[in-house]
Scaffold this motif. Structure first.
Motif, mmCIF file in Angstrom:
data_model
loop_
_atom_site.group_PDB
_atom_site.id
_atom_site.type_symbol
_atom_site.label_atom_id
_atom_site.label_comp_id
_atom_site.label_asym_id
_atom_site.label_seq_id
_atom_site.Cartn_x
_atom_site.Cartn_y
_atom_site.Cartn_z
ATOM 1 N N ALA A 487 0.828 -1.203 0.000
ATOM 2 C CA ALA A 487 0.000 0.000 0.000
ATOM 3 C C ALA A 487 0.865 1.256 0.000
ATOM 4 O O ALA A 487 0.573 2.236 -0.701
ATOM 5 N N ILE A 488 1.943 1.259 0.794
ATOM 6 C CA ILE A 488 2.856 2.408 0.803
ATOM 7 C C ILE A 488 3.525 2.555 -0.561
ATOM 8 O O ILE A 488 3.686 3.662 -1.086
ATOM 9 N N VAL A 490 2.566 1.579 -3.699
ATOM 10 C CA VAL A 490 1.751 2.083 -4.807
ATOM 11 C C VAL A 490 1.014 3.360 -4.426
ATOM 12 O O VAL A 490 0.782 4.239 -5.264
ATOM 13 N N GLY A 491 0.651 3.482 -3.153
ATOM 14 C CA GLY A 491 -0.080 4.679 -2.732
ATOM 15 C C GLY A 491 0.773 5.930 -2.781
ATOM 16 O O GLY A 491 0.266 7.039 -3.026
ATOM 17 N N SER A 492 2.086 5.762 -2.544
ATOM 18 C CA SER A 492 2.982 6.922 -2.559
ATOM 19 C C SER A 492 2.996 7.610 -3.916
ATOM 20 O O SER A 492 3.153 8.834 -4.000
ATOM 21 N N TRP A 494 0.529 8.009 -6.103
ATOM 22 C CA TRP A 494 -0.640 8.873 -6.268
ATOM 23 C C TRP A 494 -0.574 10.070 -5.323
ATOM 24 O O TRP A 494 -0.837 11.214 -5.731
ATOM 25 N N VAL A 495 -0.213 9.829 -4.071
ATOM 26 C CA VAL A 495 -0.169 10.922 -3.103
ATOM 27 C C VAL A 495 0.900 11.936 -3.483
ATOM 28 O O VAL A 495 0.687 13.153 -3.399
ATOM 29 N N SER A 522 10.541 3.001 0.703
ATOM 30 C CA SER A 522 9.275 2.318 0.385
ATOM 31 C C SER A 522 9.507 1.176 -0.592
ATOM 32 O O SER A 522 8.902 0.100 -0.455
ATOM 33 N N ILE A 555 -2.076 -1.492 -10.317
ATOM 34 C CA ILE A 555 -2.288 -0.115 -9.843
ATOM 35 C C ILE A 555 -1.174 0.789 -10.345
ATOM 36 O O ILE A 555 -1.404 1.944 -10.718
ATOM 37 N N HIS A 556 0.040 0.264 -10.375
ATOM 38 C CA HIS A 556 1.174 1.039 -10.875
ATOM 39 C C HIS A 556 0.983 1.369 -12.350
ATOM 40 O O HIS A 556 1.251 2.508 -12.792
#
Length: 657
Positions: A487-488, A490-492, A494-495, A522, A555-556
């Motif tokens: 989560a960190i 792939v989420g990083s 977008w954030v 990460s 997601i990437h």
């Protein structure tokens, strides 16, 4: 010199040598001469560098005491408590002196009329909150005050660690001051100064703490504490020397400029540092091991410490004077092109094939990280081999290649062009978060450290103990969980790119350092949770890892596609305002960068998936081999029992009919 006498005389030697040096250097360099216009007066001209000297010394006592306590002493003992008390006193002096520097800086910059009226207070308040220079000293003062309270109130390992981290962070803003802003390669200069300040603080503060603690240290504990401080001092000496050399390159353009006042003061500082290095090498090799058993060696050692404190005072005084003395090699602070206004550096030439091989913009921080990373890794491998243990060669090769790739990404053509081309920035991002961790993780640095670093038996915490604490901490259990790490990871993406974090990383060098650190860590956590050898609290079964990898890759890829579908330019005020006359247009370049995120960025994920599949296969093979060996040892007892059970069931069925 008697250690008890040195406890009182040592700080006095340091202060007297530093004060005399700063006054002499200011007079020699002309930094305290009256200004032609807007002169703030002699009190400010002489008081400001003296206040900065006190800031430097007190910050060193604060940082060095905490670092040495965490690495050399035992929590709960009186030595540890005394070290925290010394750190609190240093932080208190740091608080007051930092506030004084901020006030004197305001008087120097604006030359206001001193008064007790509201206008003066409003001007000072505006300076501290609206002007970057004022905010810097306000933040420094507040952080120092917090460290003062924490160091006085806490006594545990974990709280002391976080207090030490805050103490180190509180001295970093000072590196943004001085003349660094008027020199070429502003970011490189600030990085060099930051490393220089932190290294000097750990070195000087640790030495002062040794002098203060000597009367309460037992003869049995003394050699170990001295040896541990010596290791800290050695690393600090390397950091201070190399960062100081890098800083000098930006201020001294030619050898003949050493004849200037700035060059003369710099020569004094260098001579003092070299002398301290020689003294450190002498007592590290000859005296530390005999301090507790030979009275003559003890007297010689503490005499050398007194001499080293004198040299440290000279170096500190020279450093404070250098911060006030104009260097001979400066560039005009007025930017003339859009690229210079945005990046504070000229627009580089077109990125051609040869420049991919020859362009360099060294980031000293990551050069240090890679250099120390390779050195300590190889030293650990050598230690294992000397005692007869084996360490696979491929792990060393992977680790060294990963560190070299880190240097190339952070100091090579990618770093030289990432501010001007979004595609180059994205390529560097993909390498940081995916390719470099894919090389570093197979190196198994944590496993190597736990095997190579000696376990302590005196209750203190060395490298091995702190690594064990980190591995088993609740925070590690959370961030190393495969789902959290994914989560960190792939989420990083977008954030970071869809918030102001991206903007911060481009405008502020601190933001850039945070970006590199975050994406490197990460990526490392994600790869380690998938294929790592190092110990983690929870290891997901292989089918779960493959499913997680597939989801992360999807997601990437969707992130890359979303960038490709952007009709507008991200950070148009930056990438669209560089004034480039070469290369693709900013929008075309953004499309190329999105394609890199979508296509090239998936290659390391595919390699990771293949590695997981291979590990899964080998795990099944090992399990089968273990089962076969067990069957051989027991003469297939389990198989015979199973067949007998089937036979009994068949007999009961036959009897029932």
């Amino acid at each position: 010199m008697n250690p008890r006498a040195l406890r009182a005389a040592g700080p006095a030697i340091l202060l007297v040598a530093a004060t005399l040096t700063v006054f002499a250097a200011l007079a020699y360099g002309g930094a305290a001469d009256p200004l032609a216009t807007g002169d703030p007066g002699p009190f400010v001209r002489w008081g400001l560098p003296v206040a900065k000297l006190v800031v430097n010394l007190s910050a060193a006592v604060m940082v060095g005491s905490l670092v040495l306590a965490l690495f050399a002493l035992r929590a709960g003992e009186k030595e540890f408590d005394a070290a925290l008390d010394v750190a609190s006193i240093g932080a208190a002096v740091f608080t007051v002196s930092a506030g004084t520097v901020g006030f004197l800086t305001f008087l120097e910059a604006f030359n206001p009329q001193l008064s007790a009226g509201p206008e003066f207070g409003a001007q000072l308040g505006s300076f501290l909150t609206s002007v970057e220079l004022g905010r810097t000293w306000l933040i420094t003062t507040i952080a120092a005050a917090v460290v003062t309270i924490l160091a006085f109130a806490i006594r545990s390992w974990t709280a002391s660690l976080f207090t030490a981290i805050l103490a180190i962070v509180s001295v970093i803003p000072m590196a943004t001051q001085g003349h660094s802003g008027d020199l070429a390669s502003h970011d490189a200069t600030v990085t060099a100064l930051s490393l220089h300040v932190v290294g000097a603080a750990a070195w000087l503060g640790g030495l002062v703490l040794l002098v203060v603690l000597r009367p309460v240290l037992t003869d049995r504990a003394l050699p170990a504490v001295l040896a541990r401080y010596s290791s800290i001092a050695l690393v600090s000496f390397v950091v201070v020397t190399l960062s100081g050399f890098a800083r000098t390159l930006s201020s001294i353009g030619a050898w003949d400029q050493l004849g200037t006042p700035y060059g003369g003061i710099l020569a004094i500082k260098v001579a003092a540092l070299v002398s301290m290095g020689l003294l450190g090498a002498w007592y590290r090799q000859r005296l530390i091991g005999r301090v507790a058993t030979a009275a003559r060696a003890a007297r010689s050692f503490w005499t050398l410490i007194a001499v080293e404190l004198g040299f440290m005072g000279i170096a500190s005084g020279a450093a404070a004077a250098l911060a006030r003395t104009s260097p001979p090699f400066t560039e005009t602070p007025y930017s003339t092109t859009p690229a210079e206004i945005l990046t504070e550096e000229p627009l580089p030439p077109e990125l051609t094939l040869d420049r991919w091989l020859t362009s360099w913009n060294v980031d000293l921080l990551w050069a240090f990280v890679a250099g120390f990373g390779i050195f300590f890794y190889v030293a650990a491998v050598v230690r294992l081999r000397r005692r007869g243990d084996r360490w696979p060669v491929y792990r060393t090769v992977f680790w060294v290649l990963g560190m070299l790739l880190l240097v190339w990404v952070t100091s090579g053509p990618i770093n030289a062009y990432q501010e001007y081309l979004f595609s180059v920035h994205m390529l560097g991002h993909m390498l940081l978060t995916m390719a470099i961790p894919l090389l570093l993780v197979p190196g198994a640095p944590i496993t190597l450290a736990l095997r190579a670093i000696a376990k302590r038996d005196d209750g203190s915490r060395g490298g091995r103990e702190w690594i064990m604490w980190a591995v088993h901490s609740p925070f590690a259990r959370v961030v190393t969980h495969p789902l959290v790490a994914a989560a960190i990871f792939v989420g990083s993406l977008w954030v970071f790119y869809y918030t102001d974090l991206f903007r911060w990383s481009m405008y502020d060098h601190l933001g850039h350092v945070w970006m590199v650190t975050h994406f490197l860590l990460s990526g490392f956590l994600f790869v380690m949770s998938m294929i790592g050898i190092d110990p983690v609290p929870y290891r997901m079964p292989y089918p779960g890892r493959l499913v997680t990898l597939i989801a992360a890759a999807a997601i990437h890829a969707f992130f890359g596609v979303s960038l490709m579908m952007q009709s507008g330019l991200m950070m148009a005020e930056w990438f669209g305002a560089m004034g480039r006359t070469w290369g693709p247009t900013p929008l075309e370049d953004q499309y190329i960068g999105a394609g890199i995120a979508w296509s090239i960025g998936e290659i390391p994920t595919l390699i990771t998936a293949i590695t997981v599949a291979i590990q899964w296969s080998r795990s099944d093979e090992r399990q089968q081999k273990r089962a076969d060996r067990h069957a051989d040892r027991t003469d297939d007892a389990e198989l015979h029992a199973y067949n007998a059970r089937l036979a009994r069931i068949a007999e009961r069925d036959a009897a029932g009919r």
